[in-house]
Write a protein that holds these residues in place. Structure first.
Motif, PDB file in Angstrom:
ATOM      1  N   SER A 108       0.910  -1.068   0.051  1.00  0.00           N
ATOM      2  CA  SER A 108       0.076   0.053   0.092  1.00  0.00           C
ATOM      3  C   SER A 108       0.977   1.203   0.130  1.00  0.00           C
ATOM      4  CB  SER A 108      -0.918   0.013   0.984  1.00  0.00           C
ATOM      5  OG  SER A 108      -1.873  -1.116   1.015  1.00  0.00           O
ATOM      6  N   SER A 109       0.677   2.040  -0.910  1.00  0.00           N
ATOM      7  CA  SER A 109       1.598   3.310  -1.232  1.00  0.00           C
ATOM      8  C   SER A 109       1.083   4.293  -1.964  1.00  0.00           C
ATOM      9  CB  SER A 109       2.927   2.849  -1.917  1.00  0.00           C
ATOM     10  OG  SER A 109       3.718   3.857  -2.275  1.00  0.00           O
ATOM     11  N   GLU A 110       0.832   5.455  -1.339  1.00  0.00           N
ATOM     12  CA  GLU A 110       0.484   6.679  -2.281  1.00  0.00           C
ATOM     13  C   GLU A 110       1.461   6.727  -3.574  1.00  0.00           C
ATOM     14  OE1 GLU A 110      -2.464   9.024  -2.136  1.00  0.00           O
ATOM     15  OE2 GLU A 110      -2.677   6.724  -1.966  1.00  0.00           O
ATOM     16  N   THR A 111       2.786   6.516  -3.158  1.00  0.00           N
ATOM     17  CA  THR A 111       3.783   6.672  -4.291  1.00  0.00           C
ATOM     18  C   THR A 111       3.693   5.946  -5.452  1.00  0.00           C
ATOM     19  OG1 THR A 111       5.609   7.368  -2.715  1.00  0.00           O
ATOM     20  CG2 THR A 111       6.250   6.504  -5.047  1.00  0.00           C
ATOM     21  N   LEU A 112       3.112   4.608  -5.328  1.00  0.00           N
ATOM     22  CA  LEU A 112       2.923   3.653  -6.186  1.00  0.00           C
ATOM     23  C   LEU A 112       1.672   4.172  -6.931  1.00  0.00           C
ATOM     24  CD1 LEU A 112       3.981   0.182  -4.894  1.00  0.00           C
ATOM     25  CD2 LEU A 112       5.280   1.844  -6.005  1.00  0.00           C
ATOM     26  N   ARG A 113       0.497   4.386  -6.312  1.00  0.00           N
ATOM     27  CA  ARG A 113      -0.732   4.732  -6.857  1.00  0.00           C
ATOM     28  C   ARG A 113      -0.669   6.063  -7.563  1.00  0.00           C
ATOM     29  NH1 ARG A 113      -5.077   7.973  -6.372  1.00  0.00           N
ATOM     30  NH2 ARG A 113      -3.989   8.959  -4.590  1.00  0.00           N
ATOM     31  N   LEU A 114       0.084   6.983  -7.158  1.00  0.00           N
ATOM     32  CA  LEU A 114      -0.066   8.291  -7.950  1.00  0.00           C
ATOM     33  C   LEU A 114       0.885   8.288  -9.086  1.00  0.00           C
ATOM     34  CD1 LEU A 114       0.396  10.833  -4.824  1.00  0.00           C
ATOM     35  CD2 LEU A 114      -1.634  10.512  -6.614  1.00  0.00           C
ATOM     36  N   SER A 115       2.020   7.255  -9.069  1.00  0.00           N
ATOM     37  CA  SER A 115       3.019   7.203 -10.037  1.00  0.00           C
ATOM     38  C   SER A 115       2.493   6.486 -11.386  1.00  0.00           C
ATOM     39  CB  SER A 115       4.292   6.828  -9.520  1.00  0.00           C
ATOM     40  OG  SER A 115       4.127   5.485  -9.242  1.00  0.00           O
ATOM     41  N   GLY A 116       1.533   5.495 -10.929  1.00  0.00           N
ATOM     42  CA  GLY A 116       0.821   4.548 -12.023  1.00  0.00           C
ATOM     43  C   GLY A 116       1.657   3.304 -11.982  1.00  0.00           C
ATOM     44  N   ILE A 117       2.386   3.166 -11.218  1.00  0.00           N
ATOM     45  CA  ILE A 117       3.423   2.038 -10.933  1.00  0.00           C
ATOM     46  C   ILE A 117       2.399   0.796 -10.505  1.00  0.00           C
ATOM     47  CG2 ILE A 117       5.162   0.620  -9.690  1.00  0.00           C
ATOM     48  CD1 ILE A 117       6.861   3.343  -9.878  1.00  0.00           C
TER      49      ILE A 117
END
Length: 208
Positions: A62-71
């Motif tokens: 769970s990570s906003e970095t992954l979500r926001l980046s599209g990863i």
């Protein structure tokens, strides 16, 4: 601390200076991590896609970095990778089952809440679901980290979590009628296994 009354300390939203990033990069490499430094989130997204195996299980923490980046979408929704999350659709509301399934994937991809200039990684979690594969459960780990998360030392890293990351997460979850708290904190000082852990440092801010 009452999260509801805390306004995020936006000083922790600013990207670290190039010299800070250089010190953190050198220290991370000295502590046993493979480190890639990229200029943009788009570059990080492409890099991670190239680093991931196509035939081994991959768990997106769970990570906003992954979500926001599209990863996260690249891994879980594209059908290109053996996504653990894509395979949990029939588990319903069994949270423990999902946590156990993600505890020991071949690869875990996620982020952290702070990186110190002496190369230590700090991540907080409510449930702790991502901490087991981060620490040792996964054969390989990839962390994608925005430059705003680079801090001078461990004391500042913990302050960043409590005064910025947690309030930001609480505000995000309020949109869904939920709240957040710190249940567990993992501090990773160095990696014992050669080439197990990769840190992708992004020169621009992403996530919180």
């Amino acid at each position: 601390m009452s999260v509801q009354t805390v306004v995020p300390d936006e000083t922790f939203a600013t990207a670290a200076a190039p010299a800070q990033l250089d010190r953190a990069t050198a220290a991370l490499r000295g502590n046993g991590y493979l480190v890639h430094v990229v200029d943009t989130v788009s570059e990080a997204r492409g890099l991670v896609s190239g680093l991931l195996p196509r035939d081994e299980s991959v768990f997106t923490a769970s990570s906003e970095t992954l979500r926001l980046s599209g990863i996260a979408a690249d891994i879980d929704d594209s059908g290109t990778f053996a996504s653990v999350r894509a395979q949990t659709g029939d588990l319903g509301d069994d949270v423990q089952a999902v946590i156990r399934l993600g505890a020991a994937p071949e690869v875990v991809v996620g982020s952290v809440h702070a990186v110190t200039e002496d190369g230590h990684l700090v991540v907080a979690s409510a449930s702790g679901s991502q901490l087991a594969p981060y620490a040792s459960g996964a054969r390989k780990v990839i962390w994608v980290v925005g430059a705003q998360k680079v801090v001078p030392d461990l004391e500042t890293a913990l302050r960043r979590i409590r005064s910025y990351s947690l309030p930001r997460e609480h505000l995000r979850l309020q949109e869904f009628g939920q709240s957040s708290f710190i249940g567990k904190i993992l501090i990773v000082e160095r990696e014992a296994l050669p080439e197990r852990a990769t840190v992708v440092l992004v020169r621009e801010p992403i996530g919180f």
